[in-house]
Design a protein around this motif. Structure first.
Motif, mmCIF file in Angstrom:
data_model
loop_
_atom_site.group_PDB
_atom_site.id
_atom_site.type_symbol
_atom_site.label_atom_id
_atom_site.label_comp_id
_atom_site.label_asym_id
_atom_site.label_seq_id
_atom_site.Cartn_x
_atom_site.Cartn_y
_atom_site.Cartn_z
ATOM 1 N N TYR A 1 0.838 -1.208 0.000
ATOM 2 C CA TYR A 1 0.000 0.000 0.000
ATOM 3 C C TYR A 1 0.867 1.250 0.000
ATOM 4 O O TYR A 1 0.642 2.190 -0.764
ATOM 5 N N LEU A 2 1.898 1.280 0.858
ATOM 6 C CA LEU A 2 2.796 2.433 0.927
ATOM 7 C C LEU A 2 3.576 2.605 -0.365
ATOM 8 O O LEU A 2 3.824 3.732 -0.812
ATOM 9 N N GLU A 3 3.965 1.501 -0.978
ATOM 10 C CA GLU A 3 4.690 1.561 -2.241
ATOM 11 C C GLU A 3 3.831 2.181 -3.332
ATOM 12 O O GLU A 3 4.309 2.965 -4.152
ATOM 13 N N ILE B 1 2.488 6.723 -6.848
ATOM 14 C CA ILE B 1 1.539 7.741 -7.318
ATOM 15 C C ILE B 1 2.166 9.119 -7.164
ATOM 16 O O ILE B 1 2.054 9.982 -8.044
ATOM 17 N N ARG B 2 2.833 9.335 -6.040
ATOM 18 C CA ARG B 2 3.532 10.592 -5.811
ATOM 19 C C ARG B 2 4.601 10.818 -6.891
ATOM 20 O O ARG B 2 4.742 11.926 -7.414
ATOM 21 N N GLU C 1 -7.672 2.015 -3.188
ATOM 22 C CA GLU C 1 -7.452 2.148 -1.748
ATOM 23 C C GLU C 1 -6.412 3.233 -1.453
ATOM 24 O O GLU C 1 -6.554 4.014 -0.504
ATOM 25 N N ALA C 2 -5.368 3.294 -2.266
ATOM 26 C CA ALA C 2 -4.326 4.296 -2.066
ATOM 27 C C ALA C 2 -4.891 5.700 -2.297
ATOM 28 O O ALA C 2 -4.623 6.631 -1.531
ATOM 29 N N LEU D 1 -8.645 11.012 2.078
ATOM 30 C CA LEU D 1 -8.974 11.181 3.496
ATOM 31 C C LEU D 1 -8.013 12.144 4.178
ATOM 32 O O LEU D 1 -8.387 12.881 5.093
ATOM 33 N N LEU D 2 -6.758 12.156 3.706
ATOM 34 C CA LEU D 2 -5.761 13.066 4.261
ATOM 35 C C LEU D 2 -5.915 14.480 3.704
ATOM 36 O O LEU D 2 -5.250 15.410 4.166
#
Length: 206
Positions: free
Chosen positions: A9-11, A16-17, A50-51, A57-58
């Motif tokens: 998920y973090l990857e 995306i960033r 999900e990402a 949400l942030l």
């Protein structure tokens, strides 16, 4: 080695960033669609979804019905203030933050003294005399004028946290006029000393 769901998920968020940076996107720009991100990242659409949901949400992105997903300016939401309530709990952390802010702004002043011409000085003087003047806008303008995008990003982040514990107002306009006069007269060392005295007063009043 098996990739854990959290690590995967973090990857995806990091990738995306990276795509946002590679595509030269900024606040207000539309990011690639869920399908395009899935294809470019070679991951399932559910993982991308999900990402993106977490980023929304942030408050870092927003989805507009029928239009797509867009990048938000982090200053538009209260993420900084929310994180600040955790990060700035200890007095030592607050002190470190203010020291960091002071050193960055001193560097901004020194760079401005080296790189600024008549046009840049005029723009800062006009800002001081305008209704838009504040410490934040002064240094934001100064860093923008010296054309150092990395320093501007770092200063923006540090200043956003510092504003949680310090005030930002217009009462110091005379001080900043004096600072500009010193820089125009090539007295950058005196300008730095004046700024340090001013900053010490801010820290004392927080």
């Amino acid at each position: 080695m098996t990739t854990t769901p959290t690590k995967m998920y973090l990857e995806i968020v990091k990738k995306i960033r990276s795509i946002i940076v590679e595509d030269g996107l900024s606040s207000g720009d539309k990011i690639p669609s869920e399908r395009e991100l899935s294809d470019r990242l070679n991951v399932g659409r559910s993982s991308v979804r999900e990402a993106l949901r977490a980023l929304e949400l942030l408050g870092l992105i927003e989805t507009r019905r029928g239009e797509g997903t867009f990048i938000k300016d982090f200053k538009e939401h209260h993420l900084v203030e929310l994180l600040g309530t955790f990060i700035l709990e200890q007095d030592k952390t607050k002190t470190d933050l203010l020291e960091t802010k002071m050193e960055i702004e001193k560097t901004c002043i020194q760079l401005f003294a080296k790189k600024a011409g008549a046009k840049e000085f005029t723009l800062l003087k006009e800002l001081i005399e305008s209704s838009e003047f504040s410490r934040t806008n002064f240094f934001k303008q100064m860093v923008t004028l010296i054309d150092n995008s990395l320093m501007l990003r770092i200063w923006n982040i540090v200043n956003s946290y510092a504003l949680i514990i310090t005030k930002d107002n217009r009462i110091e306009s005379d001080l900043f006029k004096s600072l500009i006069q010193m820089l125009e007269a090539k007295n950058s060392n005196e300008a730095i000393l004046l700024y340090e005295k001013h900053f010490a007063q801010i820290v004392a009043s927080k």
